[in-house]
Scaffold this active site. Structure first.
Site, PDB file in Angstrom:
ATOM      1  N   THR A  21       0.839  -1.202   0.000  1.00 17.90           N
ATOM      2  CA  THR A  21       0.000   0.000   0.000  1.00 17.90           C
ATOM      3  C   THR A  21       0.874   1.252   0.000  1.00 17.90           C
ATOM      4  O   THR A  21       0.635   2.189  -0.777  1.00 17.90           O
ATOM      5  CB  THR A  21      -0.936  -0.007   1.229  1.00 17.90           C
ATOM      6  OG1 THR A  21      -1.744  -1.190   1.154  1.00 17.90           O
ATOM      7  CG2 THR A  21      -1.816   1.221   1.270  1.00 17.90           C
ATOM      8  N   GLN A  42       1.573  -9.291  -6.396  1.00 15.45           N
ATOM      9  CA  GLN A  42       1.149 -10.700  -6.542  1.00 15.45           C
ATOM     10  C   GLN A  42       2.044 -11.465  -7.520  1.00 15.45           C
ATOM     11  O   GLN A  42       1.745 -12.622  -7.844  1.00 15.45           O
ATOM     12  CB  GLN A  42      -0.309 -10.768  -7.023  1.00 15.45           C
ATOM     13  CG  GLN A  42      -1.322 -10.213  -6.032  1.00 15.45           C
ATOM     14  CD  GLN A  42      -1.531 -11.100  -4.802  1.00 15.45           C
ATOM     15  OE1 GLN A  42      -1.172 -12.285  -4.797  1.00 15.45           O
ATOM     16  NE2 GLN A  42      -2.116 -10.547  -3.753  1.00 15.45           N
ATOM     17  N   SER A  83       5.633  -6.317  -1.743  1.00 20.34           N
ATOM     18  CA  SER A  83       5.167  -6.410  -0.353  1.00 20.34           C
ATOM     19  C   SER A  83       5.672  -7.705   0.287  1.00 20.34           C
ATOM     20  O   SER A  83       5.400  -8.796  -0.220  1.00 20.34           O
ATOM     21  CB  SER A  83       3.638  -6.390  -0.351  1.00 20.34           C
ATOM     22  OG  SER A  83       3.157  -6.712   0.925  1.00 20.34           O
ATOM     23  N   HIS A 127       4.944  -9.386   3.096  1.00 21.71           N
ATOM     24  CA  HIS A 127       4.096 -10.417   3.724  1.00 21.71           C
ATOM     25  C   HIS A 127       3.408 -11.322   2.704  1.00 21.71           C
ATOM     26  O   HIS A 127       2.792 -12.321   3.063  1.00 21.71           O
ATOM     27  CB  HIS A 127       3.082  -9.789   4.702  1.00 21.71           C
ATOM     28  CG  HIS A 127       1.902  -9.115   4.071  1.00 21.71           C
ATOM     29  ND1 HIS A 127       0.676  -9.712   3.964  1.00 21.71           N
ATOM     30  CD2 HIS A 127       1.764  -7.892   3.503  1.00 21.71           C
ATOM     31  CE1 HIS A 127      -0.181  -8.878   3.375  1.00 21.71           C
ATOM     32  NE2 HIS A 127       0.461  -7.772   3.083  1.00 21.71           N
ATOM     33  N   CYS A 169      -9.282  -7.519   1.295  1.00 19.87           N
ATOM     34  CA  CYS A 169      -9.705  -6.156   1.651  1.00 19.87           C
ATOM     35  C   CYS A 169     -11.203  -5.973   1.510  1.00 19.87           C
ATOM     36  O   CYS A 169     -11.840  -5.304   2.294  1.00 19.87           O
ATOM     37  CB  CYS A 169      -9.065  -5.119   0.743  1.00 19.87           C
ATOM     38  SG  CYS A 169      -7.341  -5.241   0.640  1.00 19.87           S
TER      39      CYS A 169
END
Ligand SMILES: Cc1ncc(COP(=O)(O)O)c(C=O)c1O
Length: 388
Positions: A70, A178, A199, A201, A325
């Protein structure tokens, strides 16, 4: 427990957590401190940056650490908008981006920027010719994800890169959150790509880690002003233990990538082959080269997605509605709507997302649970039809 929700997040790898703990205990100095203890932390930070750069074949000073996907998306988009505001206020993206992109674009619209949201076809792919047609003299950014998080469609980054070769001043950003560990390195690091978001995680690193790739010579305005860390572009004391752990996680996930992807693909196909034989099943994720190996989204017509998620949970299997989300907000999948999916089918969609630790035995257990759940829903659907 069978965990099939790896696109929402992954379990941190045990050896990665070991690195995190060791560094937290032994090298906890502030990398900006002048003393030897700080220098050690700075050295480790530099080594982690080099490791990540080497994995992707880019330069060390092109990697900037962030708190995750994000932040990376916000930084590239808003950082471009601020840095290039004198040159233009038009940005191009797609209708199927993650909210980290879409909502950032919408915020910019409120500030007077103009955004073109490109459509996708029924397989969830944007077309490079639509990108070409949307370009204006005041366009400053094109932002297109590599792999869609809701259905797994792979976007034609190389074709868009070819279009943008004629427009060297437009920033080209790829949300690659992704795409890590999916044998898509060449696509994401197409020579025309200027920025990419990652990202931690999503690839077994601790939460709150991430990085962006910023091609040498390209400029973003900082969003975090302060002590001048990350070459004065992203201030804030660096989370050295988590960054070292993330570099290790990236090395692990990108080792034997093709073999791991074959494993994911095999598990995915075993589920597809089984569920596709039933009526009332719609599968949105293809098995060809235009889809990532780890995402399978399907709908059981007439049953709400959250009902399906909880039914699998009763069997100890964790899946999600189309994205983590949106699942708690009861929003209809933006990607499926953009793919012209009827709303009643979009609300019935669920996502299975795999990683290389998932096995064929888990696929068999999933298929057995599916049969039981499907038969149960079948009775409800028959009763509902009879009473209508
Ligand atoms: C494509 C994509 N972009 C961005 C994000 C946001 O990443 P993070 O959860 O690290 O903020 C996600 C998370 O699901 C994602 O799938």
């Amino acid at each position: 427990m069978i965990y099939f929700d790896n696109s929402a997040t992954t379990q941190a790898d045990a050896s990665v957590l070991e690195t995190y703990t060791k560094v937290s205990q032994a090298i906890w100095g502030n990398p900006s401190s002048l003393h030897n203890f700080g220098e050690k932390a700075d050295k480790l930070l530099s080594q982690s940056r080099q490791q990540i750069a080497d994995i992707f074949g880019v330069k060390k000073h092109e990697i900037f650490f962030t708190s995750g996907g994000t932040e990376g998306d916000n930084w590239v988009i808003k950082g471009t908008a601020i840095a290039k505001r004198a040159f233009g206020k038009h940005l191009i993206t797609t209708q199927i981006e993650h909210p980290a992109v879409i909502n950032t674009m919408q915020q910019l619209e409120q500030l007077g920027y103009e955004v073109t949201y490109l459509p996708v076809d029924r397989t969830g792919r944007v077309s490079a010719s639509d990108v070409a047609a949307a370009i204006r003299p005041d366009t400053i950014l094109v932002s297109v994800m590599a792999v869609n998080n809701e259905v797994g469609s792979i976007q034609p980054i190389d074709e868009i890169g070819a279009v943008l070769a004629d427009y060297p001043t437009i920033h080209f950003h790829v949300d690659a959150v992704q795409a890590v560990g999916k044998s898509l390195r060449e696509l994401v690091f197409n020579p025309r790509v200027d920025f990419a978001t990652f990202s931690g995680h999503k690839f077994h690193a601790p939460r709150g880690t991430g990085f962006i790739y910023m091609k040498a010579g390209k400029k973003l305005a900082p969003l975090m002003s302060g002590g001048g860390q990350e070459s004065n572009l992203r201030s804030g004391t660096e989370n050295v233990p988590a960054i070292a752990a993330m570099a290790k996680a990236l090395r692990i996930v990108t080792t034997d990538e093709a073999v791991k992807n074959q494993q994911e693909q095999a598990v995915r196909k075993a589920i597809i082959e089984h569920i596709k034989t039933q009526p009332n099943i719609t599968i949105f994720s293809g098995t060809d080269e235009h889809f990532a190996p780890h995402i399978l989204t399907f709908a059981i017509e007439g049953v709400r997605g959250e009902t399906i998620v909880h039914a699998f949970e009763d069997h100890g299997i964790y899946i999600s509605t189309t994205s983590a989300c949106s699942s708690k907000k009861e929003q209809v999948s933006g990607t499926l709507m953009a793919m012209h999916t009827p709303e009643n089918l979009a609300t019935s969609a669920v996502r299975v997302s795999l990683d290389a630790t998932n096995t064929l035995a888990e696929a068999v257990a999933f298929n057995q649970a599916f049969d039981t759940i499907y038969a149960g829903f079948g009775k409800i659907m028959t009763k509902r039809n009879a009473s209508n």
